[in-house]
Design an enzyme around this catalytic site. Structure first.
Site, short mmCIF file in Angstrom:
data_model
loop_
_atom_site.label_atom_id
_atom_site.label_comp_id
_atom_site.label_asym_id
_atom_site.label_seq_id
_atom_site.Cartn_x
_atom_site.Cartn_y
_atom_site.Cartn_z
N ASP A 92 -1.24 21.66 -7.86
CA ASP A 92 -0.81 21.31 -6.50
C ASP A 92 -1.99 21.42 -5.52
OD1 ASP A 92 2.31 21.46 -5.11
OD2 ASP A 92 0.55 21.62 -3.80
N GLY A 116 0.72 13.26 -1.90
CA GLY A 116 1.61 13.45 -0.77
C GLY A 116 2.98 12.90 -1.13
N LYS A 118 6.27 10.49 0.15
CA LYS A 118 6.28 9.25 0.94
C LYS A 118 7.67 8.65 1.19
CE LYS A 118 5.89 6.24 -3.08
NZ LYS A 118 5.34 5.07 -3.71
N ASN A 133 3.58 19.44 2.13
CA ASN A 133 2.79 18.62 1.20
C ASN A 133 1.72 17.81 1.91
OD1 ASN A 133 3.56 18.20 -1.88
ND2 ASN A 133 5.38 18.86 -0.76
N SER A 158 -1.29 5.27 6.64
CA SER A 158 -0.25 4.24 6.55
C SER A 158 -0.13 3.49 7.88
CB SER A 158 1.08 4.94 6.25
OG SER A 158 2.16 4.06 6.41
N TYR A 183 7.94 11.72 7.92
CA TYR A 183 6.88 11.20 7.04
C TYR A 183 5.75 10.61 7.88
CZ TYR A 183 4.18 7.99 4.24
OH TYR A 183 3.13 7.33 3.67
N LYS A 187 1.72 11.92 8.42
CA LYS A 187 0.50 11.13 8.22
C LYS A 187 -0.36 11.13 9.49
CE LYS A 187 0.69 9.93 4.04
NZ LYS A 187 -0.40 10.23 3.10
N ASN A 213 1.85 -2.83 3.14
CA ASN A 213 2.91 -2.63 2.15
C ASN A 213 2.39 -2.92 0.73
OD1 ASN A 213 4.29 -2.96 4.80
ND2 ASN A 213 6.12 -2.71 3.54
N PHE A 252 18.31 -5.82 5.04
CA PHE A 252 18.56 -5.04 6.24
C PHE A 252 18.12 -5.80 7.49
CE2 PHE A 252 17.58 -1.38 3.18
CZ PHE A 252 18.91 -1.16 2.88
P1 NAD Z 1 3.10 8.12 -5.39
O1 NAD Z 1 4.23 9.04 -5.11
O2 NAD Z 1 3.21 7.18 -6.51
O3 NAD Z 1 1.75 8.97 -5.58
C1 NAD Z 1 1.54 10.21 -4.97
C2 NAD Z 1 1.10 11.18 -6.05
O4 NAD Z 1 0.84 12.46 -5.47
C3 NAD Z 1 2.16 11.38 -7.12
O5 NAD Z 1 1.55 11.22 -8.38
C4 NAD Z 1 2.64 12.81 -6.92
O6 NAD Z 1 3.02 13.41 -8.15
C5 NAD Z 1 1.40 13.45 -6.29
N1 NAD Z 1 1.68 14.60 -5.42
C6 NAD Z 1 2.56 14.66 -4.39
N2 NAD Z 1 2.48 15.85 -3.79
C7 NAD Z 1 1.50 16.55 -4.43
C8 NAD Z 1 0.97 17.85 -4.27
N3 NAD Z 1 1.43 18.67 -3.33
N4 NAD Z 1 -0.02 18.24 -5.10
C9 NAD Z 1 -0.47 17.42 -6.07
N5 NAD Z 1 0.01 16.19 -6.28
C10 NAD Z 1 1.00 15.76 -5.45
O7 NAD Z 1 2.81 7.34 -4.04
P2 NAD Z 1 1.80 6.13 -3.75
O8 NAD Z 1 2.63 4.97 -3.38
O9 NAD Z 1 0.82 6.01 -4.83
O10 NAD Z 1 1.12 6.68 -2.43
C11 NAD Z 1 -0.12 7.34 -2.44
C12 NAD Z 1 -0.47 7.74 -1.02
O11 NAD Z 1 -0.51 6.59 -0.21
C13 NAD Z 1 0.53 8.69 -0.39
O12 NAD Z 1 -0.19 9.65 0.37
C14 NAD Z 1 1.34 7.80 0.54
O13 NAD Z 1 1.83 8.48 1.64
C15 NAD Z 1 0.31 6.77 0.95
N6 NAD Z 1 0.90 5.47 1.31
C16 NAD Z 1 1.72 4.84 0.43
C17 NAD Z 1 2.30 3.63 0.80
C18 NAD Z 1 3.26 2.92 -0.11
O14 NAD Z 1 4.05 2.12 0.37
N7 NAD Z 1 3.24 3.15 -1.43
C19 NAD Z 1 2.00 3.05 2.04
C20 NAD Z 1 1.13 3.70 2.90
C21 NAD Z 1 0.58 4.94 2.53
C1 WQD Z 2 10.16 -3.84 3.76
C2 WQD Z 2 11.14 -4.80 4.40
C3 WQD Z 2 13.15 -3.72 5.16
C4 WQD Z 2 14.60 -2.57 1.20
C5 WQD Z 2 7.87 1.68 4.12
C6 WQD Z 2 7.52 2.93 4.88
C7 WQD Z 2 6.07 2.89 5.28
C8 WQD Z 2 5.18 2.62 4.06
C9 WQD Z 2 5.65 1.48 3.25
C10 WQD Z 2 4.30 4.65 3.19
C11 WQD Z 2 11.81 -4.25 5.65
C12 WQD Z 2 13.46 -4.70 4.04
C13 WQD Z 2 13.85 -3.09 2.23
C14 WQD Z 2 15.88 -3.13 0.94
C15 WQD Z 2 15.52 -4.69 2.72
N1 WQD Z 2 5.14 3.73 3.16
N2 WQD Z 2 14.30 -4.13 2.97
N3 WQD Z 2 16.28 -4.19 1.70
O1 WQD Z 2 9.88 -0.13 5.64
O2 WQD Z 2 7.92 -1.73 5.77
O3 WQD Z 2 7.60 0.56 4.92
O4 WQD Z 2 7.04 1.61 2.95
O5 WQD Z 2 3.50 4.89 4.03
O6 WQD Z 2 5.79 4.11 5.87
O7 WQD Z 2 8.32 3.00 6.05
O8 WQD Z 2 8.79 -1.05 3.53
O9 WQD Z 2 9.63 -1.93 1.40
O10 WQD Z 2 11.06 -0.29 2.67
O11 WQD Z 2 10.77 -2.59 3.57
O12 WQD Z 2 15.94 -5.64 3.38
O13 WQD Z 2 16.61 -2.68 0.05
O14 WQD Z 2 12.21 -5.03 3.47
O15 WQD Z 2 14.17 -3.72 6.11
O16 WQD Z 2 12.02 -5.32 6.54
P1 WQD Z 2 8.62 -0.62 5.07
P2 WQD Z 2 10.10 -1.42 2.70
#
Ligand code: NAD
Ligand code: WQD
Length: 378
Positions: A92, A116, A118, A133, A158, A183, A187, A213, A252
């Site tokens: 961790d 982290g 998410k 976290n 993000s 969340y 960030k 996204n 949505f």
């Molecule tokens: P993910 O959940 O697949 O990856 C995150 C990883 O971190 C996981 O493998 C989890 O096991 C690990 N983890 C979580 N908390 C931990 C801790 N305390 N110690 C050690 N490991 C830990 O998510 P992702 O989609 O790959 O996202 C990666 C990063 O990008 C995250 O910080 C997320 O907030 C950010 N992000 C993701 C998105 C998205 O839509 N996927 C968008 C913007 C930002």
């Molecule tokens: C995309 C579009 C929904 C699901 C989220 C987090 C953001 C970032 C990325 C980490 C929107 C629509 C979705 C469904 C739908 N994560 N939708 N039916 O909301 O842009 O961003 O993930 O940082 O912080 O908020 O992504 O993929 O959830 O939605 O109609 O079942 O799809 O309303 O318009 P979003 P999403």
């Protein structure tokens, strides 16, 4: 310290071109042969693709992940694809003793910090889990880095920090702070902590990468997004409907001021995103003068509506995706897409993979791994 080196099943030709269509097959000139990087959260969705990109570019990688939202199977597959394995430490980021041991044992030149939580909805019901976290974890990591003399950090931020954007496309200088869930605030606070830290000590070189996204999967279908339970995000949800695992997509909102009334987002291929990290690392390392904190949007600059995504997925998969229109989801913005000119200018990076590639590769991952990493887990 619990650790496992992933050295098995390595029979893929090293140097095989899997990064086709990119500029990041070789080490950037600012980075040298022997560099080693720590990737927190490297077993997760974006982290595993980035681990692959860095290994393939010739760097050594140490992954720290507590596997709370991932499977170590992702790293086994990365090792097979790269032809060599990252060092994997299960643990961790809030464990300072572990971090100190890890950084002493593995001197690294930089940290890419993905670890982290998410899930937006979960952050509303369990805010302390998210602040612990995402904020406490980042602070603990930075303390350990400082003690170990490591001052280069690439942080997974993000587009959520922009809240409801003032205008689109969103430039990095738009106001942040109108976050509406824990969340997003976690960030934003982590960004601010890193900003204060870099202002306090000129040795810090920090990149805040604001992802839009992320979607899609590696073109081989070997690694991809594997959410637990019912997905929150659009693409994995659509993929499960197409597989017949969920009955229909609930769209949505259909009364937004957009092309067809549904929400518009900037979907970016996860491999483009992964390559953006290498470009950011290279830029941080290259600069001779003080770097401080640099912010870069990682998006394509192109917005698509929910229904446009649904149609593109149907075209790529050949499957029909049933859907129904429903009221808006609380907290959603109407339109969000990036102005990605700053990353293009300063990092020499642009997203290269188009929407049909994103959909085709998301679908390939889904059909090759109907149960995610549980499919064929070894
Ligand atoms: P993910 O959940 O697949 O990856 C995150 C990883 O971190 C996981 O493998 C989890 O096991 C690990 N983890 C979580 N908390 C931990 C801790 N305390 N110690 C050690 N490991 C830990 O998510 P992702 O989609 O790959 O996202 C990666 C990063 O990008 C995250 O910080 C997320 O907030 C950010 N992000 C993701 C998105 C998205 O839509 N996927 C968008 C913007 C930002
Ligand atoms: C995309 C579009 C929904 C699901 C989220 C987090 C953001 C970032 C990325 C980490 C929107 C629509 C979705 C469904 C739908 N994560 N939708 N039916 O909301 O842009 O961003 O993930 O940082 O912080 O908020 O992504 O993929 O959830 O939605 O109609 O079942 O799809 O309303 O318009 P979003 P999403």
């Amino acid at each position: 310290m619990k650790r496992a080196a992933l050295g098995y099943g390595v029979n893929v030709e090293v140097g095989e071109v899997l990064l086709s269509g990119t500029n990041y097959r070789e080490k950037p000139s600012s980075m040298t042969q022997s560099m080693k990087f720590l990737i927190t959260g490297g077993a997760g969705y974006i982290g595993s693709h980035t681990t692959l990109v860095l290994l393939r570019a010739g760097f050594d990688v140490v992954v720290l992940d507590n596997l709370c939202n991932a499977s170590s199977e992702s790293l086994k597959r990365v090792a097979q694809m790269a032809g060599r394995a990252p060092i994997f430490v299960e643990g961790d980021i809030r464990d300072r003793v572990l971090l100190d041991q890890l950084l002493a044992q593995h001197p690294v030149q930089a940290v890419l910090h993905f670890a982290g939580l998410k899930a937006v909805g979960e952050s509303v019901t369990q805010p302390l889990l998210y602040y612990s976290n995402n904020v406490e974890g980042t602070v603990t990591l930075c303390k350990a880095m400082e003690a170990a003399g490591v001052f280069t950090l690439v942080f997974s931020s993000s587009a959520t920090v922009y809240g409801d954007p003032v205008t689109v496309p969103i430039t990095e200088d738009q106001p942040v702070g109108q976050t509406i869930n824990p969340y997003g605030r976690s960030k934003l606070i982590a960004e601010q902590v890193l900003g204060d830290l870099a202002a306090s000590d000129p040795r810090w070189r920090v990149a805040l990468l604001r992802y839009f996204n992320p979607v899609g999967a590696h073109e081989t279908g070997q690694i991809g997004e594997d959410p637990r339970g019912i997905p929150n995000n659009l693409l994995p949800y659509i993929a499960r409907v197409a597989m017949g695992k969920l009955p229909e997509l609930v769209v949505f909102g259909y009364d937004y001021p957009t092309v067809d009334g549904t929400g518009v987002r900037d979907y970016i291929h996860v491999m483009d995103l992964a390559e953006g990290h290498l470009a950011a690392l290279s830029a941080l390392k290259a600069k001779k003068s003080r770097v401080g904190v640099q912010v870069w949007n990682l998006g394509t600059g192109q917005g698509y509506s929910v229904l446009q995504i649904l149609r593109a997925f149907e075209a790529a998969s050949g499957r029909t995706v049933p859907y129904r229109l429903a009221p808006r989801r609380a907290g959603d913005v109407a339109i969000s897409y990036a102005n990605s000119a700053k990353a293009a200018l300063e990092l020499g990076w642009t997203a290269k993979r188009d929407l049909s590639t994103m959909m085709r590769e998301a679908w390939r991952w889904q059909i090759m791994n109907p149960d995610g990493y549980q499919t064929g887990e070894s």
